[in-house]
Design a protein around this motif. Structure first.
Motif, short mmCIF file in Angstrom:
data_model
loop_
_atom_site.label_atom_id
_atom_site.label_comp_id
_atom_site.label_asym_id
_atom_site.label_seq_id
_atom_site.Cartn_x
_atom_site.Cartn_y
_atom_site.Cartn_z
N LEU A 204 34.67 -9.05 41.14
CA LEU A 204 35.43 -8.81 42.36
C LEU A 204 36.73 -8.08 42.04
CD1 LEU A 204 35.88 -9.09 45.39
CD2 LEU A 204 36.83 -11.38 44.96
N THR A 205 37.39 -8.49 40.99
CA THR A 205 38.64 -7.82 40.59
C THR A 205 38.37 -6.35 40.28
OG1 THR A 205 39.58 -9.86 39.72
CG2 THR A 205 40.50 -7.80 38.86
N ALA B 145 31.39 -22.89 36.90
CA ALA B 145 32.69 -22.29 36.56
C ALA B 145 32.48 -20.99 35.80
CB ALA B 145 33.53 -23.27 35.74
N GLY B 146 31.47 -20.94 34.95
CA GLY B 146 31.14 -19.70 34.25
C GLY B 146 30.70 -18.61 35.22
N HIS B 147 29.89 -18.99 36.19
CA HIS B 147 29.48 -18.04 37.23
C HIS B 147 30.69 -17.57 38.03
CE1 HIS B 147 25.13 -18.34 36.76
NE2 HIS B 147 25.21 -19.64 36.78
N LEU B 148 31.60 -18.49 38.31
CA LEU B 148 32.82 -18.15 39.06
C LEU B 148 33.65 -17.13 38.29
CD1 LEU B 148 34.00 -21.56 40.49
CD2 LEU B 148 33.63 -19.48 41.79
N ASP B 149 33.81 -17.36 37.00
CA ASP B 149 34.58 -16.42 36.18
C ASP B 149 33.96 -15.03 36.21
OD1 ASP B 149 36.35 -18.43 35.47
OD2 ASP B 149 35.47 -18.77 33.49
N ARG C 224 30.98 -5.12 50.18
CA ARG C 224 30.51 -5.76 48.94
C ARG C 224 31.55 -6.74 48.43
NH1 ARG C 224 29.36 -0.74 45.90
NH2 ARG C 224 30.28 -1.86 44.16
N ALA C 225 32.82 -6.37 48.53
CA ALA C 225 33.90 -7.25 48.08
C ALA C 225 33.93 -8.53 48.92
CB ALA C 225 35.24 -6.53 48.13
N GLN C 226 33.74 -8.39 50.22
CA GLN C 226 33.72 -9.56 51.10
C GLN C 226 32.53 -10.47 50.76
OE1 GLN C 226 33.77 -7.68 54.94
NE2 GLN C 226 36.01 -7.68 55.06
N THR C 227 31.40 -9.88 50.47
CA THR C 227 30.22 -10.66 50.10
C THR C 227 30.46 -11.40 48.79
OG1 THR C 227 28.75 -9.11 51.23
CG2 THR C 227 27.75 -10.50 49.53
N LYS C 228 31.05 -10.71 47.81
CA LYS C 228 31.37 -11.35 46.54
C LYS C 228 32.35 -12.49 46.74
CE LYS C 228 30.41 -7.73 43.18
NZ LYS C 228 29.31 -8.44 42.52
#
Length: 142
Positions: free
Chosen positions: A35-36, A25-29, A77-81
Protein backbone atom coordinates in the motif's frame (compact mmCIF):
# COMPACT_ATOMS: atom_id res chain seq x y z
CA UNK A 1 -0.62 -29.89 19.63
CA UNK A 2 -1.05 -32.87 21.91
CA UNK A 3 -0.65 -36.42 20.69
CA UNK A 4 -4.11 -37.30 22.00
CA UNK A 5 -6.26 -36.00 19.14
CA UNK A 6 -9.31 -35.59 21.37
CA UNK A 7 -7.54 -33.50 24.01
CA UNK A 8 -6.17 -30.11 23.11
CA UNK A 9 -5.26 -28.01 26.12
CA UNK A 10 -6.19 -24.38 26.53
CA UNK A 11 -2.48 -23.56 26.53
CA UNK A 12 -2.06 -25.29 23.16
CA UNK A 13 -5.10 -23.48 21.77
CA UNK A 14 -3.76 -20.17 23.08
CA UNK A 15 -0.42 -20.84 21.36
CA UNK A 16 -2.26 -21.72 18.14
CA UNK A 17 -4.15 -18.41 18.31
CA UNK A 18 -0.90 -16.50 18.92
CA UNK A 19 0.64 -18.25 15.92
CA UNK A 20 -2.33 -17.38 13.72
CA UNK A 21 -2.11 -13.74 14.87
CA UNK A 22 1.63 -13.71 14.04
CA UNK A 23 0.98 -15.13 10.57
CA UNK A 24 -1.65 -12.44 10.01
CA UNK A 25 0.82 -9.80 11.24
CA UNK A 26 3.20 -10.96 8.51
CA UNK A 27 0.44 -10.56 5.94
CA UNK A 28 -0.30 -7.11 7.37
CA UNK A 29 3.33 -6.06 7.01
CA UNK A 30 3.41 -7.23 3.41
CA UNK A 31 0.14 -5.56 2.45
CA UNK A 32 1.08 -2.36 4.28
CA UNK A 33 4.33 -2.22 2.33
CA UNK A 34 2.45 -2.77 -0.94
CA UNK A 35 0.00 0.00 0.00
CA UNK A 36 2.82 2.40 0.83
CA UNK A 37 4.45 1.69 -2.54
CA UNK A 38 1.15 2.21 -4.35
CA UNK A 39 0.45 5.48 -2.53
CA UNK A 40 3.93 6.74 -3.43
CA UNK A 41 3.26 5.80 -7.05
CA UNK A 42 -0.05 7.69 -6.98
CA UNK A 43 1.68 10.75 -5.53
CA UNK A 44 4.35 10.64 -8.23
CA UNK A 45 1.82 10.12 -11.03
CA UNK A 46 -0.25 13.04 -9.72
CA UNK A 47 2.80 15.30 -9.49
CA UNK A 48 3.89 14.30 -13.01
CA UNK A 49 0.40 14.95 -14.38
CA UNK A 50 0.25 18.38 -12.75
CA UNK A 51 3.67 19.28 -14.11
CA UNK A 52 2.76 18.12 -17.60
CA UNK A 53 -0.53 20.00 -17.58
CA UNK A 54 1.06 23.20 -16.35
CA UNK A 55 3.81 23.00 -19.00
CA UNK A 56 1.52 22.27 -21.91
CA UNK A 57 -2.13 22.96 -21.13
CA UNK A 58 -3.05 22.45 -24.78
CA UNK A 59 -2.55 18.65 -24.49
CA UNK A 60 -5.34 16.63 -26.05
CA UNK A 61 -8.20 15.85 -23.68
CA UNK A 62 -7.78 12.11 -24.25
CA UNK A 63 -4.29 12.20 -22.73
CA UNK A 64 -5.59 14.01 -19.67
CA UNK A 65 -8.53 11.64 -19.37
CA UNK A 66 -6.25 8.61 -19.64
CA UNK A 67 -3.91 9.97 -16.99
CA UNK A 68 -6.77 10.76 -14.62
CA UNK A 69 -8.32 7.33 -15.24
CA UNK A 70 -4.99 5.63 -14.44
CA UNK A 71 -4.64 7.57 -11.20
CA UNK A 72 -8.24 6.84 -10.23
CA UNK A 73 -7.72 3.12 -10.90
CA UNK A 74 -4.68 3.14 -8.65
CA UNK A 75 -6.65 4.97 -5.96
CA UNK A 76 -9.32 2.27 -6.12
CA UNK A 77 -6.62 -0.42 -5.73
CA UNK A 78 -5.26 1.51 -2.75
CA UNK A 79 -8.72 1.60 -1.15
CA UNK A 80 -9.11 -2.14 -1.71
CA UNK A 81 -5.71 -2.81 -0.15
CA UNK A 82 -6.61 -0.62 2.84
CA UNK A 83 -9.84 -2.58 3.32
CA UNK A 84 -7.86 -5.85 3.23
CA UNK A 85 -5.43 -4.48 5.79
CA UNK A 86 -8.33 -3.54 8.06
CA UNK A 87 -9.81 -7.04 7.73
CA UNK A 88 -6.47 -8.75 8.50
CA UNK A 89 -5.89 -6.42 11.47
CA UNK A 90 -9.35 -7.17 12.88
CA UNK A 91 -8.82 -10.92 12.53
CA UNK A 92 -5.33 -10.73 14.10
CA UNK A 93 -6.76 -8.75 17.02
CA UNK A 94 -9.51 -11.36 17.39
CA UNK A 95 -6.98 -14.19 17.55
CA UNK A 96 -4.91 -12.24 20.08
CA UNK A 97 -7.95 -11.63 22.28
CA UNK A 98 -8.93 -15.29 21.97
CA UNK A 99 -5.39 -16.36 22.97
CA UNK A 100 -5.62 -14.17 26.06
CA UNK A 101 -9.02 -15.60 26.92
CA UNK A 102 -7.72 -19.15 26.56
CA UNK A 103 -4.56 -18.37 28.56
CA UNK A 104 -6.78 -17.10 31.38
CA UNK A 105 -8.63 -20.43 31.41
CA UNK A 106 -11.76 -19.43 29.55
CA UNK A 107 -12.80 -21.12 26.30
CA UNK A 108 -12.03 -24.34 24.55
CA UNK A 109 -11.75 -25.92 21.10
CA UNK A 110 -15.38 -25.14 20.38
CA UNK A 111 -14.71 -21.46 21.17
CA UNK A 112 -11.89 -21.41 18.61
CA UNK A 113 -14.01 -23.18 16.00
CA UNK A 114 -16.89 -20.75 16.51
CA UNK A 115 -14.50 -17.80 16.16
CA UNK A 116 -13.09 -19.21 12.92
CA UNK A 117 -16.57 -19.86 11.55
CA UNK A 118 -17.81 -16.39 12.51
CA UNK A 119 -14.78 -14.68 10.94
CA UNK A 120 -14.41 -17.05 7.97
CA UNK A 121 -10.80 -17.34 9.11
CA UNK A 122 -9.62 -19.99 6.60
CA UNK A 123 -10.06 -17.51 3.73
CA UNK A 124 -7.33 -15.28 5.19
CA UNK A 125 -4.58 -17.90 5.11
CA UNK A 126 -2.59 -19.02 2.08
CA UNK A 127 -0.91 -22.34 2.73
CA UNK A 128 -1.46 -22.25 6.49
CA UNK A 129 -4.08 -24.48 8.02
CA UNK A 130 -6.74 -23.42 10.48
CA UNK A 131 -8.39 -25.66 13.04
CA UNK A 132 -11.66 -25.11 11.19
CA UNK A 133 -10.02 -26.25 7.96
CA UNK A 134 -8.76 -29.40 9.62
CA UNK A 135 -12.10 -30.06 11.32
CA UNK A 136 -14.03 -29.73 8.07
CA UNK A 137 -11.41 -31.39 5.90
CA UNK A 138 -11.15 -28.21 3.83
CA UNK A 139 -7.91 -27.58 1.98
CA UNK A 140 -7.11 -23.91 2.54
CA UNK A 141 -4.36 -23.77 -0.05
CA UNK A 142 -5.32 -21.41 -2.85
Amino acid sequence: MSDDAGEISQAELAEYCRTQAAILAGHLDQRSSELTDLLEEIEQDTADARATLSESPERPDTDVETTVADIEAKQERAQTKQAQIDEYRTLAEGYTELAEQLAEGSGDLETVLEFEIDTDAPTYFDAETTILGVATGADTEQ
